[in-house]
Scaffold this motif. Structure first.
Motif, PDB file in Angstrom:
ATOM      1  N   ASN A   1      82.561   2.827 -50.667  1.00 55.07           N
ATOM      2  CA  ASN A   1      82.660   4.238 -50.318  1.00 55.07           C
ATOM      3  C   ASN A   1      81.396   4.958 -50.757  1.00 55.07           C
ATOM      4  O   ASN A   1      81.000   4.858 -51.910  1.00 55.07           O
ATOM      5  CB  ASN A   1      83.869   4.876 -51.021  1.00 55.07           C
ATOM      6  CG  ASN A   1      85.161   4.251 -50.571  1.00 55.07           C
ATOM      7  OD1 ASN A   1      85.330   3.967 -49.404  1.00 55.07           O
ATOM      8  ND2 ASN A   1      86.063   4.021 -51.498  1.00 55.07           N
TER       9      ASN A   1
ATOM     10  N   SER B   1      82.009  10.576 -50.298  1.00 51.56           N
ATOM     11  CA  SER B   1      83.335  10.378 -49.720  1.00 51.56           C
ATOM     12  C   SER B   1      84.297   9.915 -50.810  1.00 51.56           C
ATOM     13  O   SER B   1      84.593   8.733 -50.947  1.00 51.56           O
ATOM     14  CB  SER B   1      83.252   9.346 -48.592  1.00 51.56           C
ATOM     15  OG  SER B   1      84.433   9.339 -47.834  1.00 51.56           O
TER      16      SER B   1
ATOM     17  N   HIS C   1      92.054   7.952 -50.403  1.00 54.44           N
ATOM     18  CA  HIS C   1      91.962   6.604 -49.848  1.00 54.44           C
ATOM     19  C   HIS C   1      93.333   5.928 -49.831  1.00 54.44           C
ATOM     20  O   HIS C   1      93.484   4.859 -49.245  1.00 54.44           O
ATOM     21  CB  HIS C   1      90.970   5.761 -50.664  1.00 54.44           C
ATOM     22  CG  HIS C   1      89.549   6.146 -50.431  1.00 54.44           C
ATOM     23  ND1 HIS C   1      88.931   7.162 -51.115  1.00 54.44           N
ATOM     24  CD2 HIS C   1      88.627   5.658 -49.561  1.00 54.44           C
ATOM     25  CE1 HIS C   1      87.683   7.279 -50.692  1.00 54.44           C
ATOM     26  NE2 HIS C   1      87.475   6.374 -49.753  1.00 54.44           N
TER      27      HIS C   1
ATOM     28  N   GLN D   1      85.158   8.933 -43.352  1.00 59.35           N
ATOM     29  CA  GLN D   1      84.344   9.374 -44.469  1.00 59.35           C
ATOM     30  C   GLN D   1      84.290  10.892 -44.443  1.00 59.35           C
ATOM     31  O   GLN D   1      84.472  11.504 -43.388  1.00 59.35           O
ATOM     32  CB  GLN D   1      82.919   8.817 -44.388  1.00 59.35           C
ATOM     33  CG  GLN D   1      82.831   7.352 -44.692  1.00 59.35           C
ATOM     34  CD  GLN D   1      81.393   6.878 -44.757  1.00 59.35           C
ATOM     35  OE1 GLN D   1      80.441   7.646 -44.651  1.00 59.35           O
ATOM     36  NE2 GLN D   1      81.229   5.579 -44.929  1.00 59.35           N
TER      37      GLN D   1
ATOM     38  N   LEU E   1      90.991   8.824 -46.218  1.00 59.83           N
ATOM     39  CA  LEU E   1      89.605   8.381 -46.222  1.00 59.83           C
ATOM     40  C   LEU E   1      89.616   6.862 -46.210  1.00 59.83           C
ATOM     41  O   LEU E   1      90.621   6.235 -46.546  1.00 59.83           O
ATOM     42  CB  LEU E   1      88.875   8.884 -47.467  1.00 59.83           C
ATOM     43  CG  LEU E   1      88.772  10.395 -47.633  1.00 59.83           C
ATOM     44  CD1 LEU E   1      88.150  10.738 -48.978  1.00 59.83           C
ATOM     45  CD2 LEU E   1      87.982  11.021 -46.497  1.00 59.83           C
TER      46      LEU E   1
END
Length: 171
Positions: free
Chosen positions: A3, A7, A23, A65, A110
């Motif tokens: 990542n 993000s 996430h 993202q 994400l």
């Protein structure tokens, strides 16, 4: 996939609700409960999921993202605007101070979101359904147009390096 540092997971609680970038898989029931209130006669919910087909191609997954630091603030501004724009229910006299929206939540994934999983969940509680639906749609369209989130679509038979990043949009 690593990542990028911009993000990252983020959460912002405001008086009108909550905004989350994560996430982790989205738990729709928890999100709906987060806007629950005894004054609410309606809760409108939108769940956007990764579909398996787009423009004649088989989608295998989406990657998201965000510029999280700015995106979370933009999401909060959108919730505030929804609450300001829907400040009075049509069910109450003009001089009444009864709010038409109680609480709103916007959660966006994400990272990788497989086919069939939610990438965005929006929940809005209100004393009345009309205002809840209108605010939920307003929030969705504003998030799609303004929040600093990008997605990368992966298609069956396509090399991973050929997948392109796309800005959020209303299409």
């Amino acid at each position: 996939m690593d990542n990028p540092s911009a993000s990252t997971d983020a959460m912002l609680q405001i008086s009108e609700g909550v905004c989350v970038l994560t996430h982790d898989a989205l738990c729709v029931n928890d999100i709906v409960q987060s806007v629950g209130d005894d004054r609410a006669g309606a809760t409108a919910v939108f769940i956007g999921t990764t579909r398996n087909y787009f423009k004649g191609q088989v989608v295998t997954r989406l990657d998201y993202q965000a510029y999280s630091k700015l995106a979370i603030k933009t999401m909060a501004d959108i919730i505030r605007a929804a609450h300001a724009n829907h400040s009075r229910s049509s069910h109450h006299p003009e001089q009444s101070h009864v709010t038409s929206l109680i609480r709103s939540a916007v959660y966006h994934r994400l990272g990788t979101v497989p086919v069939g999983e939610p990438s965005i969940v929006i929940a809005v509680s209100s004393p009345h359904r009309k205002e809840a639906f209108a605010a939920c749609e307003f929030i969705l369209e504003e998030v799609k147009q303004k929040v600093q989130i990008w997605k990368r679509e992966f298609y069956e038979g396509e090399r991973e390096e050929d997948a392109e990043w796309k800005a959020n949009s209303t299409v």
